[in-house]
Design a protein around this motif. Sequence first.
Motif, PDB file in Angstrom:
ATOM      1  N   ARG A  86      31.243  45.788  40.002  1.00 47.16           N
ATOM      2  CA  ARG A  86      32.559  46.272  40.544  1.00 47.16           C
ATOM      3  C   ARG A  86      33.437  45.081  41.027  1.00 47.16           C
ATOM      4  NH1 ARG A  86      30.620  50.293  44.107  1.00 47.16           N
ATOM      5  NH2 ARG A  86      31.111  48.865  45.905  1.00 47.16           N
ATOM      6  N   ASN A  87      32.856  44.389  41.952  1.00 52.59           N
ATOM      7  CA  ASN A  87      33.561  43.562  42.570  1.00 52.59           C
ATOM      8  C   ASN A  87      33.781  42.181  41.890  1.00 52.59           C
ATOM      9  OD1 ASN A  87      33.198  44.596  45.030  1.00 52.59           O
ATOM     10  ND2 ASN A  87      31.464  43.287  45.609  1.00 52.59           N
ATOM     11  N   VAL A 155      51.723  44.238  47.616  1.00 52.98           N
ATOM     12  CA  VAL A 155      50.598  43.403  48.238  1.00 52.98           C
ATOM     13  C   VAL A 155      49.135  43.910  47.765  1.00 52.98           C
ATOM     14  CG1 VAL A 155      49.372  43.000  50.280  1.00 52.98           C
ATOM     15  CG2 VAL A 155      51.890  42.932  50.216  1.00 52.98           C
ATOM     16  N   ALA A 156      49.117  45.378  47.512  1.00 56.89           N
ATOM     17  CA  ALA A 156      47.638  45.942  47.179  1.00 56.89           C
ATOM     18  C   ALA A 156      47.304  45.562  45.776  1.00 56.89           C
ATOM     19  CB  ALA A 156      47.977  47.571  47.407  1.00 56.89           C
ATOM     20  N   ILE A 157      48.515  45.467  45.171  1.00 56.18           N
ATOM     21  CA  ILE A 157      48.518  45.210  43.589  1.00 56.18           C
ATOM     22  C   ILE A 157      47.915  43.703  43.727  1.00 56.18           C
ATOM     23  CG2 ILE A 157      49.339  44.766  41.430  1.00 56.18           C
ATOM     24  CD1 ILE A 157      51.163  47.400  42.061  1.00 56.18           C
ATOM     25  N   ALA A 158      48.689  42.779  44.403  1.00 57.43           N
ATOM     26  CA  ALA A 158      48.229  41.431  44.340  1.00 57.43           C
ATOM     27  C   ALA A 158      46.696  41.382  44.743  1.00 57.43           C
ATOM     28  CB  ALA A 158      49.057  40.620  45.206  1.00 57.43           C
ATOM     29  N   ARG A 159      46.219  42.206  45.815  1.00 56.87           N
ATOM     30  CA  ARG A 159      44.918  42.252  46.221  1.00 56.87           C
ATOM     31  C   ARG A 159      43.994  42.552  45.155  1.00 56.87           C
ATOM     32  NH1 ARG A 159      43.736  46.295  51.063  1.00 56.87           N
ATOM     33  NH2 ARG A 159      44.198  47.798  49.116  1.00 56.87           N
ATOM     34  N   ALA A 160      44.426  43.635  44.220  1.00 57.33           N
ATOM     35  CA  ALA A 160      43.653  43.822  43.149  1.00 57.33           C
ATOM     36  C   ALA A 160      43.512  42.944  42.079  1.00 57.33           C
ATOM     37  CB  ALA A 160      44.176  45.188  42.570  1.00 57.33           C
ATOM     38  N   LEU A 161      44.330  42.154  41.889  1.00 59.58           N
ATOM     39  CA  LEU A 161      44.483  40.940  41.020  1.00 59.58           C
ATOM     40  C   LEU A 161      43.767  39.708  41.164  1.00 59.58           C
ATOM     41  CD1 LEU A 161      48.236  41.074  39.782  1.00 59.58           C
ATOM     42  CD2 LEU A 161      46.409  41.799  38.507  1.00 59.58           C
ATOM     43  N   VAL A 162      43.526  39.658  42.442  1.00 59.01           N
ATOM     44  CA  VAL A 162      43.298  38.081  42.841  1.00 59.01           C
ATOM     45  C   VAL A 162      41.848  37.512  42.153  1.00 59.01           C
ATOM     46  CG1 VAL A 162      42.290  38.751  45.156  1.00 59.01           C
ATOM     47  CG2 VAL A 162      43.753  36.579  45.033  1.00 59.01           C
ATOM     48  N   HIS A 163      41.003  38.598  42.154  1.00 60.52           N
ATOM     49  CA  HIS A 163      39.811  37.838  41.665  1.00 60.52           C
ATOM     50  C   HIS A 163      39.543  38.200  40.274  1.00 60.52           C
ATOM     51  CE1 HIS A 163      39.353  42.081  42.162  1.00 60.52           C
ATOM     52  NE2 HIS A 163      38.070  42.159  41.599  1.00 60.52           N
ATOM     53  N   ASN A 164      40.893  38.256  39.582  1.00 64.03           N
ATOM     54  CA  ASN A 164      40.770  38.241  38.118  1.00 64.03           C
ATOM     55  C   ASN A 164      40.237  39.451  37.392  1.00 64.03           C
ATOM     56  OD1 ASN A 164      42.130  37.029  35.933  1.00 64.03           O
ATOM     57  ND2 ASN A 164      40.669  35.759  35.591  1.00 64.03           N
ATOM     58  N   PRO A 165      40.238  40.652  37.824  1.00 65.97           N
ATOM     59  CA  PRO A 165      39.282  41.539  37.216  1.00 65.97           C
ATOM     60  C   PRO A 165      39.913  42.048  35.707  1.00 65.97           C
ATOM     61  CG  PRO A 165      40.960  42.504  38.436  1.00 65.97           C
ATOM     62  CD  PRO A 165      41.398  41.185  38.642  1.00 65.97           C
ATOM     63  N   SER A 166      38.931  42.229  35.171  1.00 66.35           N
ATOM     64  CA  SER A 166      39.333  42.826  33.474  1.00 66.35           C
ATOM     65  C   SER A 166      39.980  44.185  33.682  1.00 66.35           C
ATOM     66  CB  SER A 166      38.147  42.680  32.666  1.00 66.35           C
ATOM     67  OG  SER A 166      37.160  43.515  33.106  1.00 66.35           O
TER      68      SER A 166
END
Length: 251
Positions: A86-87, A155-166
Amino acid sequence: MNYQPTVQLESISKEFTAGENSFLALDDVSVTIHPGEMVAIMGPSGSGKSTLMTLIGLLDTPSSGSYYLDGENVSVLSRLEQARVRNRKLGFVFQNFNLLPRLTAQKNVELPLVYGRVPGRDRAQRSREALEAVGLGSKINNLPTTLSGGQKQRVAIARALVHNPSMILADEPTGALDTRTGAEIMHLFRELNREQGRTIVIVTHDPEIGRHMDRVIGLRDGRLAENILHEYYGVDVYNAVDPDPVRAAAD
Ligand SMILES: Nc1ncnc2c1ncn2[C@@H]1O[C@H](COP(=O)(O)OP(=O)(O)O)[C@@H](O)[C@H]1O
Ligand SMILES: [Mg+2]
């Protein structure tokens, strides 16, 4: 390498039990989501949308059925192994933003990297880049209370993106926003989908949003309901052959 769907749920059921009572929130649901798709999960309140999202997000486990994520059978993993997957692979966006009020925008965005043990200097750079990608480069030091609803969701979307999820999973991401701000957030999701190739799954009961998705997965009473758009929302039916039927129907 062989083609792998991003999500493949096979005959998933989810039963909640409380004492003597049990409730079948999802009943024999099979869903495939392809890489790069932007799909909505839609249906009336209580139809099982959030439950389905929670299972796709590995935040809970199904009572029966299997789940393949990028071709890997994740339903047989331990909870700890699922948390690692998940992470690494998933980013989440919620209706009420779920930002930590005492942290600046940048520190909020850094959180997934803290959990991922990314060194401090990389964290700062990557979180700034993620905030720039959602149009908030000028607000990195703002506390959430000094941001508008739409900005908080960015900001929440940036947080969701920052670890480059698929894949990004968003449960009612525009539910707390006015119509125009909601439309801007949907525009941002579409941009991230088109320009960065992210697979995006959005729970919504807003037919306006459904119109702008590649495909709608309909639910009613915990079961797949292909005609949900027509039956419940009075807009046209999703047709599996047309890659973008909902928008075509709206045009
Ligand atoms: N943890 C739970 N325990 C018991 N029942 C639940 C739980 N979570 C959801 N449900 C029930 O499952 C059904 C589907 O809920 P949910 O997936 O949240 O619906 P939706 O998101 O479509 O509104 C509802 O009837 C809800 O009450
Ligand atoms: Mg819900």
